[in-house]
Design a protein around this motif. Sequence first.
Motif, PDB file in Angstrom:
ATOM      1  N   GLY A 114       0.820  -1.198   0.000  1.00 32.44           N
ATOM      2  CA  GLY A 114       0.000   0.000   0.000  1.00 32.44           C
ATOM      3  C   GLY A 114       0.861   1.259   0.000  1.00 32.44           C
ATOM      4  N   PRO A 115       0.264   2.428   0.318  1.00 28.05           N
ATOM      5  CA  PRO A 115      -1.147   2.615   0.620  1.00 28.05           C
ATOM      6  C   PRO A 115      -2.048   2.260  -0.572  1.00 28.05           C
ATOM      7  N   TYR A 116      -3.257   1.817  -0.240  1.00 27.52           N
ATOM      8  CA  TYR A 116      -4.258   1.464  -1.232  1.00 27.52           C
ATOM      9  C   TYR A 116      -5.270   2.609  -1.343  1.00 27.52           C
ATOM     10  N   VAL A 117      -5.616   2.978  -2.577  1.00 30.87           N
ATOM     11  CA  VAL A 117      -6.550   4.088  -2.806  1.00 30.87           C
ATOM     12  C   VAL A 117      -7.950   3.510  -3.061  1.00 30.87           C
ATOM     13  N   TYR A 118      -8.883   3.952  -2.227  1.00 32.11           N
ATOM     14  CA  TYR A 118     -10.266   3.464  -2.306  1.00 32.11           C
ATOM     15  C   TYR A 118     -10.864   3.742  -3.696  1.00 32.11           C
TER      16      TYR A 118
END
Length: 327
Positions: A259-263
């Motif tokens: 990540g970070p993972y983007v919604y």
Amino acid sequence: MTEPVKPNEPLVKHIYTADPSAHVFENKLYIYPSHDLDHVMESNDNGDQYDMEDYHILSLEDIDAPCVDHGEALHLRSIPWAKQQLWAPDAAYKNNTYYLFFPARDKDDIFRIGVATSASPSGPFTPEPDYIEGSFSIDPAVYVDEDQKAYMFFGGLWGGQLEKWQTGSYVPDAEGPAENAPALGPRMAELSDDMLSLKHEPREISIVDENGQPITAGDEERRYFEGPWVHKYNGYYYLSYSTGTTHNIVYAISKNIEGPYVYQGKILTPVIGWTTHHSIVQFKDKWYLFYHDSSLSGGADNKRSVKFTELKYNADGTIQTIDPYNN
Ligand code: FUB
């Protein structure tokens, strides 16, 4: 079952099944579900009603073939460290061996994650004598990347006890973050080459919005609750999960597995029953969503049935939202 399976219908009706983790092994689809028992339990936020004792593995020669139940693959009684509640499992293949990862409460009532091995994707599986050191909480999902490095994602709120691990050790009365604070993320750790231990302490995954701001604990439409799943599509890692209290399966993407993972948005709108849990798999030239609902039992939260439906991407890599009762 001798009848061919159909989209959005229970894969099997002779037992209740939930939490499907689908994989292609040996050119067939194998589904690793929880096995819901047909008994009456009191429902509470601790999840005591999900009192499962064994795993049955299912397989499909093709997406329209009859579903085979391979029988009991692992039972609670043969797992030395586990006391109760065999919840959502996952499986992986490496080193010419099949690995079954599963959560259960240990003798101190703390959820841990164990691993069992087999020479066959359908088991039977032989459990390791102890849980994976450093593991905690529920819902393991193991992703083996193209370079053969394997990663375990896991974690669940409420009965899954993730709130209690915010300091890195178990704090029995710990509560979740304030509504405007970043939500708790799922945890991840790389697995050792033999798949039996973690290479490092679990790390928390950050899920952010389109502006890079962490999704907050009060944002129940988007925040992580339980049931992580990771797959790769067009060079991006897709982390999908249940939002629990708002009952959606949603997803976020990243170029980096940590990540970070983007919604991004919703994959599956609410099903009949409180829980929602899924996996995503490519089989031949199509992608499929495996999920569960409680329609066969007339809505009993703890008597669920695994189903599947086709999953479609848009040209920009976003996933088309699925309404389980209208597709
Ligand atoms: O089946 C027991 C629990 O319910 C799972 O571990 C969660 O993901 C939820 O589906």
